[in-house]
Design a protein around this motif. Structure first.
Motif, PDB file in Angstrom:
ATOM      1  N   LEU A   1       0.836  -1.194   0.000  1.00  0.00           N
ATOM      2  CA  LEU A   1       0.000   0.000   0.000  1.00  0.00           C
ATOM      3  C   LEU A   1       0.873   1.248   0.000  1.00  0.00           C
ATOM      4  CD1 LEU A   1      -2.580  -0.826   2.847  1.00  0.00           C
ATOM      5  CD2 LEU A   1      -2.912  -1.132   0.384  1.00  0.00           C
ATOM      6  N   ARG A   2       0.375   2.310  -0.630  1.00  0.00           N
ATOM      7  CA  ARG A   2       0.920   3.647  -0.409  1.00  0.00           C
ATOM      8  C   ARG A   2      -0.103   4.370   0.452  1.00  0.00           C
ATOM      9  NH1 ARG A   2       1.986   5.098  -5.229  1.00  0.00           N
ATOM     10  NH2 ARG A   2       4.261   5.001  -5.137  1.00  0.00           N
ATOM     11  N   ILE A   3       0.320   4.904   1.599  1.00  0.00           N
ATOM     12  CA  ILE A   3      -0.613   5.545   2.516  1.00  0.00           C
ATOM     13  C   ILE A   3      -0.119   6.926   2.909  1.00  0.00           C
ATOM     14  CG2 ILE A   3      -1.473   3.349   3.451  1.00  0.00           C
ATOM     15  CD1 ILE A   3       0.259   3.856   5.934  1.00  0.00           C
ATOM     16  N   GLY A   4      -1.051   7.740   3.391  1.00  0.00           N
ATOM     17  CA  GLY A   4      -0.709   9.068   3.880  1.00  0.00           C
ATOM     18  C   GLY A   4      -1.911   9.691   4.566  1.00  0.00           C
ATOM     19  N   LEU A   5      -1.747  10.919   4.989  1.00  0.00           N
ATOM     20  CA  LEU A   5      -2.830  11.699   5.588  1.00  0.00           C
ATOM     21  C   LEU A   5      -3.045  12.931   4.723  1.00  0.00           C
ATOM     22  CD1 LEU A   5      -1.720  11.534   9.345  1.00  0.00           C
ATOM     23  CD2 LEU A   5      -3.478  10.149   8.229  1.00  0.00           C
ATOM     24  N   ASP A   6      -4.324  13.250   4.452  1.00  0.00           N
ATOM     25  CA  ASP A   6      -4.596  14.421   3.623  1.00  0.00           C
ATOM     26  C   ASP A   6      -4.633  15.689   4.478  1.00  0.00           C
ATOM     27  OD1 ASP A   6      -7.090  14.580   4.872  1.00  0.00           O
ATOM     28  OD2 ASP A   6      -8.199  13.779   3.165  1.00  0.00           O
ATOM     29  N   GLY A   7      -4.980  16.816   3.858  1.00  0.00           N
ATOM     30  CA  GLY A   7      -4.977  18.096   4.559  1.00  0.00           C
ATOM     31  C   GLY A   7      -5.971  18.174   5.696  1.00  0.00           C
ATOM     32  N   SER A   8      -6.963  17.276   5.698  1.00  0.00           N
ATOM     33  CA  SER A   8      -7.938  17.225   6.793  1.00  0.00           C
ATOM     34  C   SER A   8      -7.618  16.125   7.791  1.00  0.00           C
ATOM     35  CB  SER A   8      -9.344  17.006   6.218  1.00  0.00           C
ATOM     36  OG  SER A   8      -9.698  18.060   5.349  1.00  0.00           O
ATOM     37  N   ASP A   9      -6.383  15.604   7.727  1.00  0.00           N
ATOM     38  CA  ASP A   9      -5.921  14.557   8.641  1.00  0.00           C
ATOM     39  C   ASP A   9      -6.689  13.247   8.445  1.00  0.00           C
ATOM     40  OD1 ASP A   9      -4.017  13.836  10.637  1.00  0.00           O
ATOM     41  OD2 ASP A   9      -5.609  13.805  12.123  1.00  0.00           O
TER      42      ASP A   9
END
Length: 199
Positions: A177-185
């Motif tokens: 997976l590629r994962i992250g957090l967006d601007g709204s967490d």
């Protein structure tokens, strides 16, 4: 960041509800696997259950980085079904009905006294968020179980959990997976690869 999720090796107990029940791996469980890919994982994370820890050690060898043990990657606790086979549960009419309901919708019809689903979901999301806040260039290997891996895909990629029962997560399956957090967490992710490591 990139995370590789690997299901532990074979315990010889297919069809059993081994959540926190913790059988060891078969002696040759990882013998037929291809060598671990040449990936510069910055960290190796494992469920505390011995079948996951043994898999990481057997597959990666002595040169691997030290294991970080995380309770959040443990398998779901199946309550009164822990350690039982599907055949044992289905031996009674009530058991057959309960098992059929569980297979249709495990969230609404969990095993008796199982770990509450919101707690299971919360800890897997916490584990994913802990990885998502690392450096974007980091690659992490997590050795876990079918339940947390499916739930991680659902949480990160926004896929309905019901659809993921159709996804084979065999012993040795590796999901990237590629994962992250967006601007709204909010957690986001994409499924890059699914490989049956033991094929």
């Amino acid at each position: 960041m990139i995370v590789d999720l690997v299901r532990h090796g074979d315990t010889g107990r297919r069809g059993h509800f081994d959540g926190r029940h913790d059988p060891p791996l078969l002696a040759d469980a990882c013998a037929a696997w291809p060598a671990a890919p040449q990936v510069a994982w910055s960290q190796i994370v494992s469920s505390p259950l011995q079948r996951a820890r043994q898999t990481a050690q057997a597959w990666l060898g002595a040169a691997a980085p030290p294991l970080l043990i995380s309770q959040d990657w443990s398998e779901w606790h199946f309550g009164e079904w822990e350690g039982l086979s599907q055949e044992q549960i289905a031996a009674s009419e009530a058991g057959r009905a309960a098992l059929a309901a569980f297979q249709r919708d495990p969230v609404r019809f969990p095993p008796p006294n199982a770990e509450p689903w919101p707690l299971f979901q919360a800890r897997v999301e916490r584990a994913l968020r802990a990885l998502a806040t690392r450096d974007d260039a980091a690659r992490v290997l997590v050795v876990s179980h079918a339940g947390p891996i499916r739930l991680a895909i659902s949480l990160a990629c926004g896929l309905p959990l019901s659809a993921l029962w159709a996804m084979r997560i065999e012993y040795g399956t590796r999901v990237r997976l590629r994962i992250g957090l967006d601007g709204s967490d909010r957690l986001w992710g994409e499924l890059i690869e699914l490989r049956q490591t033991c094929d």
